[in-house]
Design a protein around this motif. Sequence first.
Motif, PDB file in Angstrom:
ATOM      1  N   GLN A  85      -1.731  -0.297  -7.209  1.00  0.00           N
ATOM      2  CA  GLN A  85      -0.679  -1.228  -7.623  1.00  0.00           C
ATOM      3  C   GLN A  85       0.269  -1.474  -6.457  1.00  0.00           C
ATOM      4  OE1 GLN A  85       1.476   0.530 -10.841  1.00  0.00           O
ATOM      5  NE2 GLN A  85       2.677  -1.285 -11.284  1.00  0.00           N
TER       6      GLN A  85
ATOM      7  N   ASP B 228      -5.563  -1.854 -10.414  1.00  0.00           N
ATOM      8  CA  ASP B 228      -4.229  -1.635 -10.981  1.00  0.00           C
ATOM      9  C   ASP B 228      -3.364  -2.867 -10.744  1.00  0.00           C
ATOM     10  OD1 ASP B 228      -2.010  -0.537 -12.107  1.00  0.00           O
ATOM     11  OD2 ASP B 228      -2.085   1.332 -10.961  1.00  0.00           O
ATOM     12  N   GLU B 229      -3.200  -3.655 -11.759  1.00  0.00           N
ATOM     13  CA  GLU B 229      -2.457  -4.917 -11.680  1.00  0.00           C
ATOM     14  C   GLU B 229      -2.859  -5.746 -10.470  1.00  0.00           C
ATOM     15  OE1 GLU B 229       1.677  -4.841 -12.591  1.00  0.00           O
ATOM     16  OE2 GLU B 229       1.468  -3.000 -13.756  1.00  0.00           O
TER      17      GLU B 229
ATOM     18  N   THR C  80      -1.197   3.762 -14.444  1.00  0.00           N
ATOM     19  CA  THR C  80      -1.543   4.132 -13.069  1.00  0.00           C
ATOM     20  C   THR C  80      -1.971   5.594 -13.010  1.00  0.00           C
ATOM     21  OG1 THR C  80       0.045   2.526 -12.229  1.00  0.00           O
ATOM     22  CG2 THR C  80      -0.632   4.266 -10.718  1.00  0.00           C
TER      23      THR C  80
HETATM   24 MG    MG Z   1       1.436   1.384 -12.797  1.00  0.00          MG
END
Ligand code: MG
Lengths: 276, 252
Positions: free
Chosen positions: B90, B172-173, B50
Amino acid sequence: MIWLELAIIRRAMIGCALTGFLTGLIGVFVVRMRLTSIGYSMSHGAFAGAALGVAVSANPLSTSILFSAVTALLIGPVADKARLSQDTITSIAFPLNMALAFIFLALSPQIGLSSEVASVLWGSVISISNSDILYLAILCITASILIHFFWKELFTIMFDRRLAEADGINTKPFVYLMIFLIGIVITLSIKLVGGLLVFALLFNTASTTLQFLQDMKKIVLFSPIAGSAMCVSGLVASLAFDLPVGSCIVLVSTIAFAVSILLSPKRKRKEVKESS
Amino acid sequence: MDGRDGKIIRVENVSTTYEGEKRPAIRGVNLALENGELVYLVGPNAAGKTTLLETINGLQPVSKGEVSVLGLDVRGHGSVVRKEIGYVPQDFMVEALEPYTALDVAMMGRYAKMGVLRRPEKEDFKKAMEALGLLGVEELACKPVGKLSGGQQQKVMISRALAKEPKVLLLDEPFSNLDPSSRQEVSALVCRLNEERKMATIVVTHDIRQIPERCRRIVVMNGGRIVADESPEKALAALESCQNIGAEEAVP
Ligand SMILES: [Mg+2]
Ligand SMILES: Nc1ncnc2c1ncn2[C@@H]1O[C@H](COP(=O)(O)OP(=O)(O)OP(=O)(O)O)[C@@H](O)[C@H]1O
């Protein structure tokens, strides 16, 4: 004599309507942009400033603008970087500003609670002048225009400031513009509502509206109207029962908030969720 | 508006230290992406994934080294650069009572790029609706985002990034809340758009099985450093070994 009173009351009505409009409008941004603690501290800074104005027989308007600006400058960057928690900031700024305010009031030349001191403390209807009305009206128009033109940026920042920044919006100028508007609105409202209570106006109306409506545009359109209505009803109550106008307005707006919590569609849904 | 030698993202020997921290969260990171490249970024928790994404888009200030996107240094041109980057953070969750609809959120993707004082036009609404459509959530357009499920919210957030029509996409994810079939679909969508729109794309994921065929480059991070930057086969071996080391370290 009767005519004079009518003129005063009419002026107070207009003053209340404009103050309610402004605090309702700006309050939405205070609540949604998480500027409550800075707004809270600034309102007490403005109160201390107004007290200083009375003490040194200067124009309380300018001293309170000065004080709320200094408060914003001192705690703005701190709040911005969030190195201190919001609670810490308000817990330190509130007593400090109160202490200053009371010292200034104690030093003020008039004996006892003169009308000027009283107006700084809890507001007064009589002290509203034609020029105050003019300033309030100009501020209403200016604030509305600014919000109209910067709506999409403010809208995005109110959703999430970090995300707005990630999108490429330079959020700082908009946040500072809002803080600046908050300071001026507070300063111009102090005469009517009093320094101790002015923050309640910023917070209560917007929170009440946010309980009921779920569309940001409608919230920003409706909150100033609700603010005007609350302030005018507060004024009517204060005239009817011969009570301080600021207190009456705050009572009305608090009752409105309490009722909104009880009746709010959001709340109901929550209860259903909790009981299931 | 490409960078030097066609690299759209260029990270050179970069360290990023969070405010108030002594140790940098990422150290000596080098990474360059070409136009339209698709890279998956993997690594254990706290590896710095991140942080790396937010260093690339300039949300975290670079403490050492240089980051340029589209040939512009993010230090001086942060907000200009970010207008061309679609970022999905995220675990971004919206509270139930937030007064914003899914369409509002998708529209925000257009706002920054539009510029101050310009009003959204029909075209912008069309693009926002299209983006919601790509993720299959256009029928939720008028619903408050806070009342959508976690997966639906995630799709709206991806729509927001796509509505922007960015040159760089940082996810992010993005699949963390999606069910298996949605993961498949969204992952395929990211591949397709990466190809069609020529967006340089970095996707962070913990689910290595989800990495599509089309992705020929995987970057593995561990302890704030890039430990592998290779073809999937080799990179996954590197990931396994750093997870093993992590497991050994955890046992005192
Ligand atoms: Mg992260
Ligand atoms: N706001 C912050 N302040 C200080 N340190 C931070 C902050 N955010 C992250 N860190 C630290 O930076 C390091 C890298 O964190 P980062 O969030 O980049 O990891 P990650 O690879 O994204 O992990 P995950 O898989 O859990 O999302 C961690 O050691 C973390 O503790």
